[in-house]
Design a protein around this motif. Structure first.
Motif: not given
Length: 154
Positions: A49-50, A52, A57, A59, A61, A93, A119-120, A122
């Motif tokens: 996770t990271s 934005c 929000q 993000d 991966a 990302h 990455w998922y 968004r």
């Protein structure tokens, strides 16, 4: 008596707090006891996770890191803490993925490294980021990363 290649590690076996950001996270390495042979090491971080940098929000991966070590191995707990340090770090990302790859490759002096950042979505668009340091080495078994393209819920 043989040399203790683990004696300088500070994080493994210790209660170590998650670093606040990637710049202060400390990677650790150990001598590669099998440095005379080329082989692949794979790390998979399916819950990376990271943040934005624009909205704050989260993000998410699925990272797959392959590397062929030279004289050094990255110590896995320090890698886990380094990856966790992105949890409150704002970056796109592409920046997160390439920063991770370059830091590991440089720090370990890897013979070769590749990363797949899956990455998922968004905003409806998944972003996959791929990087490698050069040609895939001959004679080393490096399996496919095994992550299918994002297809939604089917």
């Amino acid at each position: 008596m043989s040399e203790n290649i683990y004696q300088d590690l500070k994080q493994l076996g210790a209660n170590t707090a998650l670093p606040d950001d990637p710049d202060t996270a400390e990677l650790e390495r150990v001598k590669n006891p099998q440095a005379d042979v080329d082989y692949n090491v794979r790390f998979v971080a399916p819950e990376f996770t990271s943040l934005c940098p624009m909205t704050g929000q989260p993000d998410f991966a699925h990272l797959v890191i392959d590397y062929v070590p030279g004289e050094w191995l990255v110590e896995s707990k320090s890698l886990k803490l380094y990856l966790g340090s992105f949890r409150n770090h704002g970056a796109f990302h592409e920046d997160c993925t390439i920063t991770i790859a370059r830091r590991i490759a440089e720090f370990t002096e890897a013979k070769w490294l590749r990363i797949g950042g899956y990455w998922y979505p968004r905003g409806g668009i998944p972003i996959d980021v791929f990087y490698q340091t050069g040609e895939m080495p001959k004679g080393v078994w490096i399996p496919d990363q095994g992550v299918p393209p994002y297809r939604g819920r089917g």
